[in-house]
Design a protein around this motif. Structure first.
Motif, short mmCIF file in Angstrom:
data_model
loop_
_atom_site.label_atom_id
_atom_site.label_comp_id
_atom_site.label_asym_id
_atom_site.label_seq_id
_atom_site.Cartn_x
_atom_site.Cartn_y
_atom_site.Cartn_z
N MET A 70 38.60 26.45 58.00
CA MET A 70 38.80 27.83 58.44
C MET A 70 39.25 28.67 57.25
N ASN A 71 38.77 29.87 57.21
CA ASN A 71 39.16 30.74 56.11
C ASN A 71 40.44 31.50 56.47
N ALA A 72 40.93 32.26 55.52
CA ALA A 72 42.21 32.94 55.67
C ALA A 72 42.19 33.98 56.78
N THR A 73 41.06 34.64 56.96
CA THR A 73 40.97 35.68 57.99
C THR A 73 41.13 35.09 59.38
N LEU A 82 42.68 32.32 60.12
CA LEU A 82 44.05 31.86 60.27
C LEU A 82 44.99 33.03 60.54
N ASP A 83 44.76 34.16 59.89
CA ASP A 83 45.58 35.35 60.15
C ASP A 83 45.40 35.83 61.58
N THR A 84 44.16 35.83 62.04
CA THR A 84 43.89 36.25 63.41
C THR A 84 44.54 35.30 64.40
N LEU A 85 44.44 34.03 64.15
CA LEU A 85 45.06 33.03 65.02
C LEU A 85 46.58 33.18 65.02
#
Length: 63
Positions: free
Chosen positions: A1-4, A6-9
């Motif tokens: 998973m990319n950073a975006t 993970l931020d959304t999660l």
């Protein structure tokens, strides 16, 4: 998973935890708050979420 993702999660998890805490507080502490059913209190309860959301959206628009 990319950073975006993970931020959304992370945001989704934070909102869910805040919602859980708020619902527990309402369930167990709200019965102790004796708020009289006046017109002003009803208007505040009904209109405050809309006003708060409008303020948040206006502040985000300026960023």
């Amino acid at each position: 998973m990319n950073a975006t993702k993970l931020d959304t999660l992370a945001v989704i998890v934070k909102v869910m935890v805040a919602s859980l805490i708020l619902s527990i507080v309402i369930k167990y502490l709200a019965p102790f708050a004796e708020i009289p059913p006046t017109t002003l209190n009803v208007l505040f309860a009904v209109l405050s979420p809309t006003v708060i959301l409008a303020i948040v959206l206006l502040l985000n628009q300026h960023d």
